[in-house]
Motif scaffolding. Structure first.
Motif, PDB file in Angstrom:
ATOM      1  N   ALA A  33       0.678  -1.302   0.010  1.00 36.41           N
ATOM      2  CA  ALA A  33      -0.015  -0.155  -0.105  1.00 36.41           C
ATOM      3  C   ALA A  33       0.911   1.212   0.157  1.00 36.41           C
ATOM      4  N   ILE A  34       0.297   2.380  -0.804  1.00 36.47           N
ATOM      5  CA  ILE A  34       1.033   3.592  -0.034  1.00 36.47           C
ATOM      6  C   ILE A  34       0.114   4.421   0.627  1.00 36.47           C
ATOM      7  N   VAL A  35       0.783   4.839   1.931  1.00 36.56           N
ATOM      8  CA  VAL A  35      -0.048   5.509   2.894  1.00 36.56           C
ATOM      9  C   VAL A  35       0.624   6.837   3.210  1.00 36.56           C
ATOM     10  N   ASN A  36      -0.290   7.611   3.486  1.00 34.18           N
ATOM     11  CA  ASN A  36      -0.176   9.070   3.712  1.00 34.18           C
ATOM     12  C   ASN A  36      -0.654   9.558   4.890  1.00 34.18           C
ATOM     13  N   ALA A  37       0.109  10.774   5.402  1.00 33.11           N
ATOM     14  CA  ALA A  37      -0.335  11.474   6.927  1.00 33.11           C
ATOM     15  C   ALA A  37       0.403  12.592   6.730  1.00 33.11           C
ATOM     16  N   VAL A  38      -0.226  13.523   7.542  1.00 30.58           N
ATOM     17  CA  VAL A  38       0.247  14.874   7.953  1.00 30.58           C
ATOM     18  C   VAL A  38       0.623  15.366   9.056  1.00 30.58           C
ATOM     19  N   GLY A  39       1.742  16.061   9.645  1.00 33.93           N
ATOM     20  CA  GLY A  39       1.782  16.460  10.985  1.00 33.93           C
ATOM     21  C   GLY A  39       3.166  16.607  11.178  1.00 33.93           C
ATOM     22  N   PRO A  40       3.610  17.185  12.304  1.00 33.85           N
ATOM     23  CA  PRO A  40       5.084  17.388  12.750  1.00 33.85           C
ATOM     24  C   PRO A  40       5.542  15.940  13.110  1.00 33.85           C
ATOM     25  N   ILE A  41       5.618  15.120  12.240  1.00 38.05           N
ATOM     26  CA  ILE A  41       6.062  13.712  12.473  1.00 38.05           C
ATOM     27  C   ILE A  41       7.551  13.662  12.515  1.00 38.05           C
ATOM     28  N   ARG A  42       8.396  14.404  11.800  1.00 38.45           N
ATOM     29  CA  ARG A  42       9.876  14.208  11.996  1.00 38.45           C
ATOM     30  C   ARG A  42      10.369  14.538  13.374  1.00 38.45           C
ATOM     31  N   GLN A  43       9.615  15.662  13.889  1.00 39.32           N
ATOM     32  CA  GLN A  43      10.007  16.207  15.237  1.00 39.32           C
ATOM     33  C   GLN A  43      10.019  15.021  16.276  1.00 39.32           C
ATOM     34  N   VAL A  44       8.999  14.343  16.039  1.00 33.11           N
ATOM     35  CA  VAL A  44       8.515  13.390  16.887  1.00 33.11           C
ATOM     36  C   VAL A  44       9.522  12.141  17.006  1.00 33.11           C
ATOM     37  N   VAL A  45       9.613  11.463  15.746  1.00 33.55           N
ATOM     38  CA  VAL A  45      10.236  10.298  15.552  1.00 33.55           C
ATOM     39  C   VAL A  45      11.728  10.562  15.741  1.00 33.55           C
ATOM     40  N   GLN A  46      12.404  11.926  15.312  1.00 32.13           N
ATOM     41  CA  GLN A  46      13.739  12.272  15.668  1.00 32.13           C
ATOM     42  C   GLN A  46      14.176  12.497  17.145  1.00 32.13           C
ATOM     43  N   GLY A  47      13.097  12.740  17.992  1.00 33.50           N
ATOM     44  CA  GLY A  47      13.474  12.966  19.546  1.00 33.50           C
ATOM     45  C   GLY A  47      13.422  14.407  19.459  1.00 33.50           C
ATOM     46  N   VAL A  48      13.150  15.274  18.531  1.00 32.01           N
ATOM     47  CA  VAL A  48      13.206  16.766  18.847  1.00 32.01           C
ATOM     48  C   VAL A  48      12.165  17.060  20.005  1.00 32.01           C
ATOM     49  N   GLU A  49      10.974  16.505  19.998  1.00 25.32           N
ATOM     50  CA  GLU A  49      10.111  16.368  21.026  1.00 25.32           C
ATOM     51  C   GLU A  49      10.414  15.418  21.948  1.00 25.32           C
ATOM     52  N   SER A  50      10.221  15.436  23.162  1.00 28.42           N
ATOM     53  CA  SER A  50      10.924  14.340  24.174  1.00 28.42           C
ATOM     54  C   SER A  50       9.405  13.851  24.992  1.00 28.42           C
ATOM     55  N   PRO A  51       9.365  12.597  25.186  1.00 27.28           N
ATOM     56  CA  PRO A  51      10.221  11.511  24.693  1.00 27.28           C
ATOM     57  C   PRO A  51       9.681  11.338  23.056  1.00 27.28           C
ATOM     58  N   PRO A  52      10.929  10.792  22.599  1.00 27.31           N
ATOM     59  CA  PRO A  52      10.745  10.346  21.077  1.00 27.31           C
ATOM     60  C   PRO A  52       9.680   9.214  21.014  1.00 27.31           C
ATOM     61  N   ARG A  53       8.878   9.364  19.737  1.00 28.65           N
ATOM     62  CA  ARG A  53       8.152   8.037  19.592  1.00 28.65           C
ATOM     63  C   ARG A  53       8.592   7.322  18.288  1.00 28.65           C
ATOM     64  N   TYR A  54       7.969   6.153  17.980  1.00 24.32           N
ATOM     65  CA  TYR A  54       8.631   5.262  16.957  1.00 24.32           C
ATOM     66  C   TYR A  54       7.564   4.859  15.941  1.00 24.32           C
ATOM     67  N   LEU A  55       7.799   4.849  14.706  1.00 23.30           N
ATOM     68  CA  LEU A  55       6.848   4.373  13.780  1.00 23.30           C
ATOM     69  C   LEU A  55       6.651   2.888  13.589  1.00 23.30           C
TER      70      LEU A  55
END
Length: 492
Positions: free
Chosen positions: A452-474
């Motif tokens: 499948a090709i799946v899309n979403a929108v949001g500040p996801i990079r900041q979340v998964v790269q740990g810019v926001e604490s704690p980081p989360r994982y896809l």
């Protein structure tokens, strides 16, 4: 291979010299194998030069990248629209989801389809200026000129017709009713037939260009065809079936019989051809495997598998068939394949999520062709991630790209290796192993190939790269939002 100019330029110069040598050596017999798609076999080959251009339609930066194939250098982009949030304004006048692409027989005009704004933008190849915009019905997908240049046919995929535009004024002159969801059309090299596959119905139709009547029907093995191409010798038509990972071939002439169905792989995207001294070959982009697969058109045998990078999509041959250029949707790249060795010789950074690609020989007869171009800048900004699980043996890991749109990103995941026709959720997990309470991003159902090709929108990079604490994982988990099982793929 490198993304800077040094190695790429050297390889490109070597390949150009080789192409010129081959053209010279075969000058006495070139009529037997000259002519590249979408032209006829009788057309002369055009060696790669600085007058040629490679264009890619980039759907999240809403740009068209312009590359000089003589040294594989990005010259700049034609900006047709803005990224988010600018394109959310009710007063926004630009284009959204720049996607499809074709060009005129005289190589002077580029036709670019924007799905989100129902537009076909006509661009002067010499000046890069938009000279006209025609608005058609809901969600057009592809546009192409008839071989005589008198008309432009646009598949209006969100409806059930082909919009026929005048090739000079670009005004809509009539409509041709077809099965709902026409995906793409291409013409026989002699201009007799238009072949229209469907993205919503399992049927391709053949239309007589002279009187615009349906004169043939071909049963597709699935409803989702995004791309179709005709061989320069006028004998075959190839179409891709993205949902089942197959490529079908049928006779280009009545009674339009199916000749072969090939299992090409999950997320089979586009197909095109290169005619060389060794014969004619079909190149097929297989997004779920990050490969281009190469087949002979005489016996349909597979002769090469070429790793190219994340989610290959559109592709097009050079004017002499010495190269195939491929857009990498989840890598923001344009890859050049040498058709003599079937190896990658260069990769050029371009805009976000390239879709259709076209190679236009002699697009700029004089001058440097940089007029009106803008720098790539943040249009190529993206972050990449990989998800994998214990059942990925038969497919490449799921690739995820986060296309930068300022404070937010557009997420696109090329999901592979799951069970067919099952519901799943792309989500964020609090722990690296995927355990803990999941935060859903997007629910989806896999196609018959388990992809499948799946899309979403949001500040996801900041979340998964740990810019926001704690980081989360896809992660990807079976089920629907709010009711999921244990993750089956986790961020690597």
């Amino acid at each position: 291979m490198t993304r800077n100019g040094s190695t790429t330029g050297l390889l490109a110069t070597t390949c150009l010299a080789t192409a010129v040598l081959v053209t010279t050596c075969f000058a006495g017999t070139s009529a037997a194998w000259a002519g590249q798609a979408p032209g006829a076999a009788a057309a002369r080959d055009i060696p790669v030069s600085r007058h040629d251009r490679v264009y890619a339609a980039e759907q999240f930066s809403n740009t068209v990248s312009v590359t000089d194939p003589s040294d594989n250098t990005l010259l700049g982009v034609i900006r047709l629209g803005d990224p988010q949030p600018g394109n959310l304004s009710p007063l926004y006048r630009g284009q959204v989801l720049v996607h499809g692409m074709g060009f005129s027989p005289d190589h002077k005009t580029l036709a670019v389809v924007s799905i989100g704004t129902n537009a076909v933008s006509f661009i002067d190849t010499a000046t890069n200026a938009v000279k006209h915009v025609t608005y058609v019905g809901r969600a057009p997908h592809e546009a192409f000129f008839t071989p005589d240049g008198k008309e432009v046919w646009v598949t209006v995929r969100g409806e059930d017709y082909i919009a026929v535009l005048d090739g000079t004024t670009f005004a809509e002159k009539t409509r041709i009713k077809v099965p709902g969801g026409p995906g793409m059309q291409i013409f026989s090299p002699d201009g007799t037939y238009g072949y229209v596959c469907s993205s919503f119905n399992p049927e391709t139709v053949v239309i007589s260009v002279a009187d615009r009547r349906i004169v043939g029907r071909v049963k597709q093995e699935s409803p989702f065809c995004p791309n179709i191409a005709a061989t320069p010798d006028g004998k075959q038509v190839w179409l891709t079936l993205k949902d089942v990972g197959k490529t079908m071939v049928f006779d280009a002439r009545p009674p339009f019989s199916v000749l072969k169905t090939l299992d090409t792989g999950p997320i089979t995207n586009h197909v095109n051809f290169a005619r060389t001294a060794a014969g004619m070959f079909a190149y097929v982009t297989v997004g779920g495997l990050n490969e281009v697969r190469v087949f002979r058109t005489d016996d349909f045998s597979q002769v090469a598998t070429i790793p190219v990078g994340r989610l290959p999509h559109g592709l097009w041959p050079s004017g002499d068939g010495s190269r195939i250029y491929v857009g990498l949707e989840n890598a923001d790249g344009l890859t050049a394949i040498d058709t003599a060795s079937n190896t990658v010789v260069a990769t050029v950074p371009i805009g976000q999520a390239p879709q259709a690609v076209v190679y236009v020989p002699n697009a700029v007869p004089s001058g440097d062709g940089k007029q009106g171009l803008q720098p790539l800048a943040t249009s190529g900004a993206a972050a990449q991630f990989t998800l994998s699980g214990p059942h990925q043996a038969d497919a490449a890991p799921t690739s995820v790209s986060l296309f930068d749109q300022g404070l937010t990103q557009v997420l696109q995941a090329s999901v592979t290796g799951l069970e067919p026709r099952k519901p799943y959720v792309l989500a964020l997990a609090p722990n690296p192993d995927g355990s803990g309470a999941l935060q859903p991003l997007s629910g989806f159902t896999t196609n018959p190939a388990g992809a499948a090709i799946v899309n979403a929108v949001g500040p996801i990079r900041q979340v998964v790269q740990g810019v926001e604490s704690p980081p989360r994982y896809l992660v990807i988990a079976p089920g629907v939002p709010g009711q999921t099982g244990a993750p089956v793929q986790v961020q690597m």
